[in-house]
Write a protein that holds these residues in place. Structure first.
Motif, PDB file in Angstrom:
ATOM      1  N   TRP A 225     -23.049  32.818  -7.214  1.00 41.12           N
ATOM      2  CA  TRP A 225     -22.176  32.340  -6.511  1.00 41.12           C
ATOM      3  C   TRP A 225     -22.319  30.722  -7.078  1.00 41.12           C
ATOM      4  N   LEU A 226     -23.645  30.222  -6.894  1.00 44.75           N
ATOM      5  CA  LEU A 226     -23.735  28.581  -7.234  1.00 44.75           C
ATOM      6  C   LEU A 226     -23.470  28.504  -8.607  1.00 44.75           C
ATOM      7  N   ARG A 227     -23.731  29.329  -9.551  1.00 45.68           N
ATOM      8  CA  ARG A 227     -23.434  29.229 -10.928  1.00 45.68           C
ATOM      9  C   ARG A 227     -21.780  29.322 -11.433  1.00 45.68           C
ATOM     10  N   GLU A 228     -21.164  30.544 -10.796  1.00 53.08           N
ATOM     11  CA  GLU A 228     -19.818  30.886 -11.381  1.00 53.08           C
ATOM     12  C   GLU A 228     -18.789  30.127 -10.416  1.00 53.08           C
ATOM     13  N   VAL A 229     -19.054  29.667  -9.164  1.00 52.96           N
ATOM     14  CA  VAL A 229     -18.124  29.147  -8.344  1.00 52.96           C
ATOM     15  C   VAL A 229     -18.565  27.582  -7.845  1.00 52.96           C
ATOM     16  N   TYR A 230     -19.613  27.372  -7.194  1.00 53.34           N
ATOM     17  CA  TYR A 230     -19.753  26.141  -6.426  1.00 53.34           C
ATOM     18  C   TYR A 230     -20.016  25.057  -7.492  1.00 53.34           C
ATOM     19  N   LYS A 231     -20.645  25.366  -8.891  1.00 57.57           N
ATOM     20  CA  LYS A 231     -21.063  24.444  -9.828  1.00 57.57           C
ATOM     21  C   LYS A 231     -19.983  24.676 -10.920  1.00 57.57           C
ATOM     22  N   ASN A 232     -19.022  25.318 -10.973  1.00 57.23           N
ATOM     23  CA  ASN A 232     -18.423  25.459 -12.028  1.00 57.23           C
ATOM     24  C   ASN A 232     -17.049  24.527 -11.912  1.00 57.23           C
ATOM     25  N   ASN A 233     -17.240  23.520 -12.327  1.00 54.73           N
ATOM     26  CA  ASN A 233     -16.369  22.266 -12.255  1.00 54.73           C
ATOM     27  C   ASN A 233     -15.194  22.799 -12.977  1.00 54.73           C
ATOM     28  N   GLU A 234     -15.403  23.173 -14.320  1.00 43.65           N
ATOM     29  CA  GLU A 234     -14.120  23.692 -15.051  1.00 43.65           C
ATOM     30  C   GLU A 234     -13.070  24.531 -14.469  1.00 43.65           C
ATOM     31  N   THR A 235     -13.210  25.745 -13.726  1.00 45.01           N
ATOM     32  CA  THR A 235     -12.308  26.422 -13.169  1.00 45.01           C
ATOM     33  C   THR A 235     -12.246  26.091 -11.285  1.00 45.01           C
ATOM     34  N   THR A 236     -13.258  26.159 -10.792  1.00 44.73           N
ATOM     35  CA  THR A 236     -13.258  26.074  -9.394  1.00 44.73           C
ATOM     36  C   THR A 236     -12.156  24.916  -8.856  1.00 44.73           C
ATOM     37  N   TYR A 237     -12.574  23.750  -9.444  1.00 44.75           N
ATOM     38  CA  TYR A 237     -11.868  22.515  -8.840  1.00 44.75           C
ATOM     39  C   TYR A 237     -10.723  22.058  -9.889  1.00 44.75           C
ATOM     40  N   LYS A 238     -10.436  23.080 -10.688  1.00 42.79           N
ATOM     41  CA  LYS A 238      -9.014  22.714 -11.857  1.00 42.79           C
ATOM     42  C   LYS A 238      -7.917  22.266 -10.949  1.00 42.79           C
ATOM     43  N   GLU A 239      -7.525  23.172 -10.112  1.00 43.47           N
ATOM     44  CA  GLU A 239      -6.268  22.829  -9.371  1.00 43.47           C
ATOM     45  C   GLU A 239      -6.189  21.664  -8.569  1.00 43.47           C
ATOM     46  N   ARG A 240      -7.580  21.321  -8.013  1.00 46.75           N
ATOM     47  CA  ARG A 240      -7.548  19.907  -7.275  1.00 46.75           C
ATOM     48  C   ARG A 240      -7.429  19.048  -8.185  1.00 46.75           C
ATOM     49  N   ARG A 241      -8.027  18.876  -9.370  1.00 44.13           N
ATOM     50  CA  ARG A 241      -7.750  17.791 -10.172  1.00 44.13           C
ATOM     51  C   ARG A 241      -6.457  17.779 -10.703  1.00 44.13           C
ATOM     52  N   LEU A 242      -6.040  18.697 -11.108  1.00 34.78           N
ATOM     53  CA  LEU A 242      -4.385  18.754 -11.711  1.00 34.78           C
ATOM     54  C   LEU A 242      -3.564  18.184 -10.393  1.00 34.78           C
ATOM     55  N   PHE A 243      -3.716  18.482  -9.385  1.00 33.99           N
ATOM     56  CA  PHE A 243      -2.840  17.986  -8.080  1.00 33.99           C
ATOM     57  C   PHE A 243      -2.866  16.417  -8.030  1.00 33.99           C
ATOM     58  N   VAL A 244      -3.918  15.889  -8.308  1.00 39.37           N
ATOM     59  CA  VAL A 244      -4.264  14.531  -8.135  1.00 39.37           C
ATOM     60  C   VAL A 244      -3.249  13.696  -9.217  1.00 39.37           C
ATOM     61  N   GLN A 245      -2.834  14.543 -10.247  1.00 38.18           N
ATOM     62  CA  GLN A 245      -1.972  13.995 -11.270  1.00 38.18           C
ATOM     63  C   GLN A 245      -0.303  14.266 -11.044  1.00 38.18           C
ATOM     64  N   THR A 246      -0.203  15.077  -9.893  1.00 38.25           N
ATOM     65  CA  THR A 246       1.194  15.284  -9.454  1.00 38.25           C
ATOM     66  C   THR A 246       1.805  14.117  -8.891  1.00 38.25           C
ATOM     67  N   GLU A 247       3.340  14.129  -9.023  1.00 36.26           N
ATOM     68  CA  GLU A 247       4.011  13.067  -8.417  1.00 36.26           C
ATOM     69  C   GLU A 247       3.896  13.062  -6.836  1.00 36.26           C
ATOM     70  N   GLU A 248       3.432  14.234  -6.127  1.00 36.95           N
ATOM     71  CA  GLU A 248       3.274  14.018  -4.821  1.00 36.95           C
ATOM     72  C   GLU A 248       2.304  13.435  -4.545  1.00 36.95           C
ATOM     73  N   PHE A 249       0.864  13.503  -5.233  1.00 38.18           N
ATOM     74  CA  PHE A 249      -0.130  12.870  -4.906  1.00 38.18           C
ATOM     75  C   PHE A 249      -0.038  11.322  -5.396  1.00 38.18           C
ATOM     76  N   GLN A 250       0.436  11.190  -6.625  1.00 36.06           N
ATOM     77  CA  GLN A 250       0.628   9.775  -7.096  1.00 36.06           C
ATOM     78  C   GLN A 250       1.428   8.857  -6.167  1.00 36.06           C
ATOM     79  N   SER A 251       2.305   9.441  -5.557  1.00 37.02           N
ATOM     80  CA  SER A 251       3.458   8.771  -4.678  1.00 37.02           C
ATOM     81  C   SER A 251       2.733   8.362  -3.393  1.00 37.02           C
ATOM     82  N   MET A 252       2.013   9.502  -2.999  1.00 34.80           N
ATOM     83  CA  MET A 252       1.185   9.244  -1.729  1.00 34.80           C
ATOM     84  C   MET A 252      -0.077   7.969  -2.006  1.00 34.80           C
ATOM     85  N   ALA A 253      -0.629   7.863  -3.219  1.00 36.89           N
ATOM     86  CA  ALA A 253      -1.632   7.208  -3.451  1.00 36.89           C
ATOM     87  C   ALA A 253      -0.897   5.434  -3.543  1.00 36.89           C
TER      88      ALA A 253
END
Length: 463
Positions: A225-253
């Protein structure tokens, strides 16, 4: 100008850069979008995992049917998993908050003196005079309101099942366990204080915590779990990174930055620091409004909550199939204790009380199929998921808890599931609000009786 922007006079305009003027213009000309919202109340029930238990939403809609199903039944045994109560920030959070907010508070004051920003005077004064209400020695400790949360939960269950818990404490009848983190042991203490009283709790011999704890903190002992999920920055946190780039997040910022008078959008980590302080202070002091919350409008809070949801959904819940599987020892413990009571006709112990963390709660709920969303949370479906049932504010606020009560109903047994103290049907397992033992037992047996964490977590490959 209360609830609106501080308008710039011509002399101020001459002194400001074009960028500053544009931000001021954005703020003042779009007041209904950016400035007017600052007077709205903080949505105290939608602050993700930092939501106070007292503020968290609780679904009371199943009580009527639940009472019908357990009419004439007698509770025999209770199994409870409780997240720790409201706490102080972690060491990392304290470092981030103290490195960001003191200097920012002074800059926000300067921005408003220069005619930028649109905080109300009382909020501006509170931010200008802000001093961190914690130090490194407070890290991760239970905050005072956390004492009250756990006390009230213990008192709630005592009143709900007086024949089980409104009794003299007997270590042969009750089992308690918690993790090596102080806040879970403190939570257990205050829970028992509410359940058995001030006088009795001083005589209770609490166990020594241990690690690894495969029932309460199994994920920490799972290399896979630590390897495949918790420390897997490429996939686990991908959606969150992409959300930061969306119009919704940018407008809020942009809106938050303009509201505070900055000439450029604040960085995501800076906005998160403001949001975190707002959430902590709201949980700690429910009778007053944190000035840091004034940076956000109601729609901004929704965006920030979704930003948090995208992290926990993939790190701890339905976003990765391994999350629910790692909770197998915990659910096997539930099955074993209740099966022994059903087979023997005597509950030993009659109360099993576990105190752990949000990660434990998330994974156990996913293992039970509770609050499963119809589709995955994604960076690009914020609008469609706006009324989602799976949201961190609901699923795991401070002191979140899930309990199972075994009832004897004549010649048969039923299991009632309670989430935040409210009856909650296991819709993926049985039809009613409660489950007949003949329904839930085969499901638990098939999925969780045999749990080889060493094989699941590939521990042999890591040692």
């Amino acid at each position: 100008m209360k609830g609106g922007c501080m308008l710039l006079n011509s002399r101020m305009h001459q002194k400001l850069t074009i960028g500053a003027a544009l931000v001021s213009l954005l703020c003042c000309c779009s007041g209904s979008h950016i400035c007017d919202g600052v007077e709205d109340e903080t949505p105290v029930h939608h602050l993700s995992t930092k939501t106070s238990y007292f503020n968290a939403e609780k679904d009371e809609s199943y009580w009527e049917n639940f009472k019908k199903e357990v009419w004439g039944c007698a509770a025999q045994q209770m199994w409870l998993l409780n997240r720790h109560g409201t706490r102080y920030p972690t060491q990392n959070d304290i470092g981030s908050l103290m490195n960001t907010l003191p200097s920012m508070s002074q800059q926000i004051e300067a921005n408003h003196h220069q005619g930028r920003g649109c905080l109300r005077q009382e909020d501006l004064e509170q931010i200008s005079n802000w001093f961190p209400p914690y130090s490194s020695r407070d890290k991760e400790q239970l905050q005072e309101v956390g004492y009250d949360e756990l006390f009230s939960i213990g008192e709630y269950w005592r009143n709900m099942f007086p024949h089980l818990f409104n009794v003299t404490y007997d270590p042969a009848k009750f089992k308690v366990d918690y993790t090596v983190k102080n806040r879970t042991g403190q939570s257990a203490y205050h829970f028992f204080r509410g359940m058995f009283g001030e006088d009795a709790v001083g005589n209770i011999e609490f166990p020594q915590p241990y690690s690894p704890n495969f029932i309460l903190r199994f994920y920490k002992a799972c290399p896979r779990w630590l390897r495949e999920v918790y420390k897997n920055n490429e996939t686990t946190y991908k959606e969150r990174r992409l959300f930061v780039q969306t119009e919704e997040f940018q407008s809020m910022a942009h809106a938050v930055s303009a509201r505070l008078g900055f000439m450029h959008p604040l960085k995501p980590r800076e906005i998160v620091a403001i949001y975190d302080e707002c959430r902590y202070e709201t949980a700690w002091w429910p009778a007053r409004r944190s000035a840091w919350c004034s940076a956000f409008s109601p729609s901004d809070f929704e965006v920030m909550e979704y930003h948090q949801d995208l992290k926990y959904y993939y790190e701890d819940s339905y976003g990765h199939p391994l999350n629910s599987k790692t909770a197998c020892r915990t659910l096997a413990d539930l099955y074993t204790n209740m099966r022994m009571t059903v087979n023997n006709g005597v509950a030993k112990p009659q109360g099993i009380f576990y105190f752990a963390h949000d990660k434990t709660i998330f994974k156990v709920l996913a293992g039970l199929g509770l609050f499963r969303p119809p589709q995955h949370l994604k960076h690009n479906n914020f609008a469609e998921m706006r009324n989602r049932y799976w949201r961190t504010s609901f699923v795991s606020p401070f002191s979140a808890n899930v309990a199972f009560v075994l009832y004897r109903c004549g010649l048969e047994f039923k299991v009632g599931t309670f989430f935040q103290g409210q009856p909650t049907p296991l819709k993926e397992i049985c039809q009613g609000v409660t489950c007949r033992w003949e329904e839930i037992s085969p499901w638990l047996n098939e999925n969780y009786k045999t749990c080889d964490l060493s094989k699941l977590c590939m521990m042999h490959d890591e040692l």
